[in-house]
Design a protein around this motif. Structure first.
Motif, PDB file in Angstrom:
ATOM      1  N   ARG A 157       1.162  -0.798  -0.404  1.00 53.03           N
ATOM      2  CA  ARG A 157      -0.030   0.236   0.000  1.00 53.03           C
ATOM      3  C   ARG A 157       0.753   0.725   0.086  1.00 53.03           C
ATOM      4  O   ARG A 157       2.251   1.376   0.480  1.00 53.03           O
ATOM      5  N   ILE A 158       0.609   2.536  -0.762  1.00 51.62           N
ATOM      6  CA  ILE A 158       1.008   3.399  -0.605  1.00 51.62           C
ATOM      7  C   ILE A 158      -0.183   4.722  -0.879  1.00 51.62           C
ATOM      8  O   ILE A 158      -1.289   4.606  -1.986  1.00 51.62           O
ATOM      9  N   LEU A 159       0.673   5.971   0.095  1.00 49.85           N
ATOM     10  CA  LEU A 159      -0.288   7.298  -0.103  1.00 49.85           C
ATOM     11  C   LEU A 159      -0.250   7.869  -0.962  1.00 49.85           C
ATOM     12  O   LEU A 159       1.175   8.197  -1.219  1.00 49.85           O
ATOM     13  N   MET A 160      -1.089   7.974  -2.080  1.00 50.28           N
ATOM     14  CA  MET A 160      -1.120   8.730  -3.409  1.00 50.28           C
ATOM     15  C   MET A 160      -0.976  10.169  -3.108  1.00 50.28           C
ATOM     16  O   MET A 160      -1.284  10.797  -1.839  1.00 50.28           O
ATOM     17  N   LEU A 203      -1.837   1.656   8.084  1.00 48.08           N
ATOM     18  CA  LEU A 203      -0.313   2.152   8.073  1.00 48.08           C
ATOM     19  C   LEU A 203      -0.731   2.084   6.504  1.00 48.08           C
ATOM     20  O   LEU A 203      -1.541   1.973   5.308  1.00 48.08           O
ATOM     21  N   PRO A 204      -0.104   3.785   6.109  1.00 46.85           N
ATOM     22  CA  PRO A 204       0.432   4.857   5.292  1.00 46.85           C
ATOM     23  C   PRO A 204       0.753   3.779   4.302  1.00 46.85           C
ATOM     24  O   PRO A 204       0.552   4.172   2.837  1.00 46.85           O
ATOM     25  N   LEU A 205       2.154   3.435   4.643  1.00 50.59           N
ATOM     26  CA  LEU A 205       2.645   2.927   3.481  1.00 50.59           C
ATOM     27  C   LEU A 205       3.218   1.283   3.886  1.00 50.59           C
ATOM     28  O   LEU A 205       3.718   1.193   4.924  1.00 50.59           O
ATOM     29  N   ILE A 206       2.672   0.519   2.793  1.00 44.33           N
ATOM     30  CA  ILE A 206       3.098  -1.483   3.635  1.00 44.33           C
ATOM     31  C   ILE A 206       3.662  -1.501   2.486  1.00 44.33           C
ATOM     32  O   ILE A 206       3.132  -1.281   0.924  1.00 44.33           O
ATOM     33  N   ALA A 207       4.792  -2.269   2.338  1.00 41.11           N
ATOM     34  CA  ALA A 207       5.907  -2.959   1.195  1.00 41.11           C
ATOM     35  C   ALA A 207       6.787  -3.799   1.812  1.00 41.11           C
ATOM     36  O   ALA A 207       7.162  -3.480   2.845  1.00 41.11           O
ATOM     37  N   ALA A 208       6.466  -5.208   0.948  1.00 35.78           N
ATOM     38  CA  ALA A 208       7.600  -6.219   1.680  1.00 35.78           C
ATOM     39  C   ALA A 208       9.195  -6.236   0.884  1.00 35.78           C
ATOM     40  O   ALA A 208       8.719  -6.055   0.005  1.00 35.78           O
ATOM     41  N   THR A 209       9.787  -6.042   1.591  1.00 35.94           N
ATOM     42  CA  THR A 209      11.362  -5.434   1.415  1.00 35.94           C
ATOM     43  C   THR A 209      12.370  -6.486   1.887  1.00 35.94           C
ATOM     44  O   THR A 209      12.545  -6.902   2.891  1.00 35.94           O
ATOM     45  N   TRP A 210      13.592  -6.639   1.523  1.00 29.48           N
ATOM     46  CA  TRP A 210      14.450  -7.609   1.630  1.00 29.48           C
ATOM     47  C   TRP A 210      14.916  -6.983   2.430  1.00 29.48           C
ATOM     48  O   TRP A 210      15.810  -7.664   3.305  1.00 29.48           O
TER      49      TRP A 210
END
Length: 833
Positions: free
Chosen positions: A151-154, A483-490
């Motif tokens: 998810r990302i807030l635009m 959460l306004p930002l969700i990202a799977a990252t290494w």
């Protein structure tokens, strides 16, 4: 050394003061005074103290000693974000502000605190357009850490969201009811991560301005602990301790001589040094002090590292490391950890995305520079780095604990140059992006040395990431819908994959120690690792020590691995079926037998000649054992798991050297090798022999040789060597292959799967999956006692087609409940003896 007047109790330590050099003879012998610290140290390290992300109250800063500190891109950026608070501080200096607060009623004191406000929008806007796209598009594998939710807030209050549900994947774009654009987090300036803190906002500033000293200044028994390599017994050098001449090893004398010019020591600062502060002739005292080692290093005001004198362009190596990590600072991820959980989590996600982008950018940039700049340019960089990390210090087992006990501001002294652990740590982790290039260039310049001691950069990178994992604070979990930002990252902790416990064990196996017991005892006090409740006792048999460690290592979740993230045992933790160790040291697990080894490749000449394993000539050194089940007899063989679609993937164990999934570009292995046998020091030597030793092995209906250019007779009009891929383009794939195939052989199973298994694997061995264990196991039938079959464990294997949940579809997701229950009903008890 006479310790008669320096007796200590069980939890006391001795401390040294390095006396200033005589003005009349600055080159004279090093003089020290030794005394007993009257205040006992706590016998154990508390877990909350060990896991803290901030510096301790007694922290002794060595920042001012750093030689030419590198520019800090993220520091300036974050300070600009927090800059408005500077105006408030300028209007009301610390002492005045403190007096005003004290005059207020208790209920108003908190309101008088200066507070930094950071909006969620401001955090997300730190991402570039490319980085925002990365959030939604760069994650194509649900096995990556964090799963598939994104998810990302635009602009405005719009969001883009992708998530996994019972039906598969869904994507949403539109306005959200959450007013994330206006929401903000807050924290006191003093709670910002110390590395990014604004000038004049340290927690002790008000106290120091009103009393003239800080808490650490008032502790006359504060000290720093020295981390160094003892070095060879000869030559020795003379120093003076309490007026008496004492012989020490030359490396220690050189370090003390360098330290005594530092202001901290000139002003009477104390230091703990194991070889001097412990009576090495008193065995009971040594035992007691060894069990206190964690407390000694953990409660020191800092740890000072002595690498030795300047040599092999070490100054240049430090410069390259400092420069590489300037936009890759670990503390950047932790900068707002003391804010509320939503702000802290959002900031961490943003920072991890930026670090991953920076990492990938270096990888891409290196490809351009490799073509634009001459090879000698990279050869020199690689040579200085490998020589720097090839110093004996980095291979000591106990430095793993010492560096993990310390803080990122630990001074590292090499000759006259002073740097900090944070610069070495982050620089070497960033350089993992171009490890293949550096490794290739070093092999070209010093071919004989890479064989003697490989992977020095990677070894230190593993220590660096373990230190980050051990110190990073645990922030409360936040529900996804907040959460306004969700990202799977290494990049949760860095570019390397694997759990802290598995990483620590692997490092211990690769490090040097004088007593094999230390391969376990040297790990017990590393902060952040599970408390294994193992008592140090060198009288125990080594087998008992390792058995106690195995029995105590019961992680709450599946232990990750260094070479990839796999789920052969399902998406569940190892504890899902409660494995246990029986009274005769047998290991009992839940699992099932899924396949049988049908054919095996031969052992590589390079592995046989290495002498690393004593092979049984009759069983282990047989030539190729062809599969007894022909390719025509196999059913349901997907084209994606046959031939060229899978062979290159198996040779690298499914991933690159950092543990990320192997890219399609690794198919370059089919054209990567010369026709003629390479010399022993060639970077092609080991892989060439691995392939050629098994050239006749039938793989999916054809001999292995037929898939590789160098083993295929060329047409009369061409030369195979002319069609060989450029070495620099195949470096990453070849190095990954070399790392995975050592002491392993190719196998083909009855079901037609191709794999990479331990050297001792034979036809007829079984392939077993254990609940929660990430990789298939190769095992041989042992005794049958009563109703229980016992197995002899050969080791882990990489088998294409069995690395996911194909044969063991277990999951803790509610919509997989019925399938999980059906799978559980098919399991049996597997007992390893």
């Amino acid at each position: 050394m006479d310790y008669t007047d320096l007796k200590i109790t069980k939890h006391q330590i001795r401390l040294l003061s390095i006396l200033p050099a005589s003005p009349a003879d600055s080159s004279g012998p090093v003089e020290c005074s030794m005394t007993v610290r009257p205040i006992s140290l706590p016998p154990t390290v508390k877990e909350d103290e060990a896991g803290s992300g901030h510096v301790p109250e007694n922290y002794i800063s060595f920042d001012k000693y750093v030689t030419d500190p590198p520019p800090e891109m993220h520091v300036q950026e974050l300070r600009e974000l927090l800059a408005p608070i500077l105006d408030e501080i300028a209007k009301d200096p610390g002492a005045t502000l403190k007096a005003m607060r004290e005059a207020l009623p208790d209920e108003l004191k908190q309101e008088a605190e200066l507070v930094v406000h950071v909006t969620y929008r401001a955090i997300i806007d730190l991402l570039s357009g490319e980085e925002k796209i990365r959030v939604m598009t760069s994650i194509g594998d649900s096995s990556r850490p964090g799963g598939m939710k994104r998810r990302i807030l635009m602009e405005g209050n719009n969001i883009i969201e992708a998530f996994e549900d019972e039906a598969g994947y869904a994507t949403f774009f539109g306005e959200t009811s959450m007013d994330w654009g206006a929401q903000k987090g807050s924290l006191r300036p003093a709670d910002v991560n110390p590395f990014f803190r604004l000038p004049g906002t340290a927690p002790e500033k008000a106290e120091k301005e009103s009393t003239g000293k800080s808490a650490s200044d008032s502790d006359e028994w504060n000290y720093v602990a020295m981390s160094y390599c003892w070095g060879p017994e000869q030559p020795t050098a003379d120093i003076i301790v309490n007026g008496k001449v004492t012989k020490v090893r030359a490396n220690l004398e050189a370090g003390l001589r360098q330290f005594r010019d530092m202001e901290y020591f000139r002003e009477g600062g104390k230091i703990w040094i194991d070889s001097l502060c412990i009576n090495q002739e008193d065995i009971p005292e040594k035992q007691d002090q060894l069990q206190m080692m964690a407390s000694i290093y953990r409660y020191a005001g800092n740890i000072i590292v002595w690498l030795g004198t300047e040599a092999d362009d070490s100054d240049q190596a430090i410069y390259h490391l400092e420069n590489a990590g300037r936009d890759f600072r670990s503390e950047y991820v932790e900068a707002l950890d003391s804010s509320d959980p939503i702000t802290a989590t959002t900031w961490r996600t943003m920072a991890q995305i930026r670090m991953e982008t920076s990492y990938d950018a270096l990888k891409e940039k290196s490809k351009i520079l490799e073509h634009e700049m001459s090879a000698p340019f990279f050869n020199e960089i690689a040579a200085t780095l490998y020589k720097f990390f090839d110093r004996p210090y980095w291979r000591r087992l106990w430095i793993i604990q010492e560096l993990c006990m310390g803080r990122s501001g630990m001074p590292i002294v090499c000759g006259k140059r002073v740097t900090q652990w944070r610069y070495i740590r982050d620089g070497v982790l960033k350089l993992m992006a171009i490890l293949d290039l550096l490794d290739e260039r070093f092999r070209e310049k010093f071919p004989e040395q890479i064989v003697a001691r490989p992977a020095s950069l990677e070894h230190v990178a593993q220590i660096a990431q373990l230190e980050i994992m051990c110190h990073r604070r645990k922030i409360p979990e936040v529900p996804d819908n907040q959460l306004p930002l969700i990202a799977a990252t290494w990049f949760e902790y860095g570019p390397l994959l694997g759990s802290a416990l598995r990483r620590a064990v692997a490092l211990a196996s690769q490090s040097e120690c004088s007593n094999s017991h230390d391969r376990i005892y040297g790990l017990l006090s590393i902060p952040g690792l599970p408390d294994l409740d193992i008592k140090i006792d060198y009288s125990k048999h080594l087998a008992q020590v390792f058995t106690e460690f195995s029995a105590a290592s019961k992680p709450k979740r599946r232990i990750g691995i260094l070479d990839g993230e796999w789920h052969a045992g399902g998406y569940v933790p190892v504890s899902f079926c409660k494995p246990y160790i029986g009274p005769q040291c047998q290991l009992f697990c839940q699992g099932k037998i899924v396949d049988v080894v049908n054919g095996t490749g031969a052992m590589s000449k390079a592995d046989i000649d290495s002498g690393a394993i004593i092979f049984d000539p009759d069983d282990d050194l047989r030539p190729v054992q062809q599969p007894w089940k022909s390719d025509e007899e196999l059913e349901n063989q997907s084209p994606s798991r046959r031939g060229e679609s899978v062979i290159h993937d198996v040779l690298v164990g499914g991933c690159d050297k950092s543990g990320r999934p192997a890219p399609d570009s690794f198919k370059c292995l089919y054209t990567a090798f010369p026709v003629e046998e390479p010399p022993v020091h060639s970077p092609f030597y080991r892989n060439w022999h691995f392939l050629n030793s098994s050239a006749e092995l039938m793989v999916h209906g054809k001999p292995l040789a037929s898939y590789f250019l160098h083993m295929t007779p060329p047409p009369a009009s061409s030369d195979a060597t002319e069609n060989m891929s450029p070495p620099i383009e195949t470096a990453a794939a070849r190095q990954a292959m070399e790392a995975r195939t050592k002491m392993r052989r190719l196998i083909v199973t009855e079901a037609g799967f191709l794999g990479l298994a331990p050297a001792q694997t034979r036809p007829g061995d079984s392939v077993i999956l254990i609940v929660g264990h990430p990789k298939p196991l190769i095992a041989r039938r042992g005794d049958h006692v009563g109703h229980q079959q016992y197995w002899y464990l050969i080791g882990e294997a990489y088998i294409a087609g069995l690395m996911g949940v194909e044969k063991m579809p277990l999951s803790d997701k509610p919509w997989y409940f019925h399938e999980t229950m059906r799978t559980m009903a098919e399991l049996e008890t597997i007992a390893f003896e």
